[in-house]
Write an enzyme that holds these catalytic residues in place. Structure first.
Site, PDB file in Angstrom:
ATOM      1  N   SER A  56      -8.210  -5.151  11.857  1.00  0.00           N
ATOM      2  CA  SER A  56      -8.627  -3.981  12.638  1.00  0.00           C
ATOM      3  C   SER A  56     -10.073  -4.193  13.095  1.00  0.00           C
ATOM      4  CB  SER A  56      -8.434  -2.723  11.791  1.00  0.00           C
ATOM      5  OG  SER A  56      -8.632  -1.572  12.555  1.00  0.00           O
ATOM      6  N   HIS A  64      -5.246  -3.552  15.510  1.00  0.00           N
ATOM      7  CA  HIS A  64      -5.370  -2.190  16.043  1.00  0.00           C
ATOM      8  C   HIS A  64      -6.226  -2.218  17.303  1.00  0.00           C
ATOM      9  CE1 HIS A  64      -4.903  -0.720  11.635  1.00  0.00           C
ATOM     10  NE2 HIS A  64      -3.756  -0.952  12.197  1.00  0.00           N
ATOM     11  N   ASP A 111      -4.576   0.698   6.572  1.00  0.00           N
ATOM     12  CA  ASP A 111      -3.296   0.156   7.035  1.00  0.00           C
ATOM     13  C   ASP A 111      -3.127  -1.259   6.470  1.00  0.00           C
ATOM     14  OD1 ASP A 111      -0.886   0.097   8.418  1.00  0.00           O
ATOM     15  OD2 ASP A 111      -1.804  -0.650  10.275  1.00  0.00           O
TER      16      ASP A 111
END
Lengths: 191, 274
Positions: free
Chosen positions: A14, A41, A134
């Site tokens: 991310s 992401h 996540d």
């Protein structure tokens, strides 16, 4: 008992992903023999520019994942923005527009959990830098299925939250810095 | 629990849903179905998918809740604004030449795409000559579509998408805000037929000028995708249009030759002359 042969690599990243992936993916040799599945992401209303960016730097072909396409060895697949990427048990790619998971679409958990089902102990899961949680549940699913789990050293990561969450879920994961991850993954898939 | 057992439980549950209620998810892409059923199991408090199967076989009240997990798509109005812009700028000029039009929103879920198209057609002066068919297999989703009520906190995104799609009016012209909800103007559904229709088991029901079916077939396996595309082919008038989701295509379909690319980057296809 020798460890199971590795058949695929799954990577989640991310915040700070671009630099981290620029260290790892260009290190893979042109004759790499594993598929590499990547979820990063990115804001949903922006096209994923990462694949084109890395394509220019990598010896291994870099593609955006296409629904129903068979997973090919020696290809790096990126999840398209605003779609989850999954692997079916017959080792084809699948996309979904299901709701966000951990506020993310694509979500690392979604990729990792489905890839754990598809590849079992033949999968390596890697969690890199990121500022959310996540991927932690997904990494645990990979470990539970007998796969190898690697986490970027939180001390050296651009953002430590995601590696720390992954380590909390998988205390036995191997931690490595980016260079070590790059050379390990390169050696795994060398012919 | 070993994964092979969960996979077997899913297969048995899907078979049970088909035999008991004629809802056929057996050829849906399995990885997504598994995520949804595991979520249903956990959120509805079942110890296993088999336990969920036992209850749904004996208690039809569980069916709509399961259908919610298996079918409902979260969407946005004017999701992928460039798709709606392409319809406005490239497809509607063709549709304008017809005295009357039929548009099918296949798998309409809770109606976001339907209202987007209704507003687009109204802005372009085509609404009054168009009949819209909004179909789905989930009766609760159809009721929600018919109600046209969305949470106000979603409206900002809808408005932004509408503007990016080339919207000629203000989205706020089409709804009234009421206790945190946006209630869409009922005149937008005066020319809409809401109907239960399955792309898996049902047949052609009218001749269409435009079919929009976005992020529905992505959940089907190839066999089922092919059936749905065959159904679209047989439902489209000559030179009529088919719009798919941005990551869907006709590439792997045996019916691909029946279509030509019309706006390839937006996955808008045109039916060839039969």
């Amino acid at each position: 008992m020798s460890p199971a042969p590795i058949r695929a690599v799954a990577i989640g990243a991310s915040a700070g992903a671009v630099q981290a992936l620029q260290t790892i993916l260009p290190a893979l040799p042109a004759d790499y023999r594993l598929p590499v599945l990547v979820v990063v992401h990115v804001p949903s209303d922006r096209d994923n520019q990462l694949a084109p960016l890395l394509r220019a730097q990598c010896a291994v072909p870099v593609r955006e994942a296409v629904d129903k396409e068979p997973v090919a060895a020696g290809v790096i697949y990126f999840a398209p923005s605003d779609y989850h990427l999954l692997v079916e048990t017959e080792e084809t790619l699948a996309l979904s527009a299901d709701e966000t998971v951990n506020y993310s679409r694509p979500s690392i958990d979604v990729l990792f959990e489905s890839a754990a089902d598809a590849y079992g102990d033949g999968l390596v899961g890697v969690i890199l830098t990121g500022a959310n949680h996540d991927g932690a549940a997904g990494l645990k699913a990979i470990a539970d299925a007998g796969g190898q789990v690697i986490v970027e050293d939180p001390g050296g990561a651009y953002a430590s939250a995601m590696p720390l969450a992954a380590l909390a879920a998988c205390p036995n994961a191997t931690t490595m810095n980016l260079d070590a991850i790059a050379s390990y993954l390169a050696s795994l898939g060398a012919p | 629990m070993p994964d092979a057992i969960v996979d077997l439980e899913i297969q048995l549950l899907l078979e049970a849903l088909f035999q008991r209620y004629h809802y056929d998810f057996r050829h849906y892409a399995r990885a997504s179905i598994k995520r949804r059923l595991v979520l249903a199991r956990d959120q509805l408090g079942f110890g296993s998918i088999s336990a969920m199967q036992e209850q749904v076989l004996h208690d039809p009240a569980l069916l709509p809740r399961l259908l919610g997990y298996l079918t409902v798509q979260v969407s946005e109005m004017f999701r992928d604004p460039s798709y709606f812009r392409a319809l406005r700028e490239k497809v509607l000029p063709h549709l304008r030449t017809y005295p009357s039009l039929k548009v099918w929103i296949a798998g309409c879920s809770e109606g976001e795409e339907l209202y987007s198209l209704a507003i687009l057609f109204r802005e372009e002066g085509l609404y009054e000559r168009t009949l819209f068919y909004a179909t789905d297999i989930n009766p609760d989703a159809l009721s929600a579509a018919e109600a046209g009520v969305y949470s106000l906190d979603r409206i900002r995104k809808f408005t932004e998408n509408h503007q990016k799609s080339g919207g000629k009016s203000s989205l706020s012209d089409y709804y009234t805000a009421d206790y945190g909800r946006a209630v869409f103007d009922k005149t937008l559904r005066e020319r809409v037929v809401f109907s239960d229709h399955s792309l898996v088991t049902d047949a052609v029901f009218a001749e269409m000028h435009l079919i929009s079916c976005r992020n529905v077939m992505i959940y089907f396996d190839r066999l089922l995708q092919d059936r749905a595309i065959g159904l679209f082919r047989d439902s489209l008038a000559r030179k009529a249009f088919l719009g798919l989701g941005s990551k869907e295509s006709l590439r792997f379909s045996t019916h691909a030759a029946a279509f030509s690319d019309f706006v390839p980057e937006e996955k808008i296809y045109q039916r060839r002359e039969p």
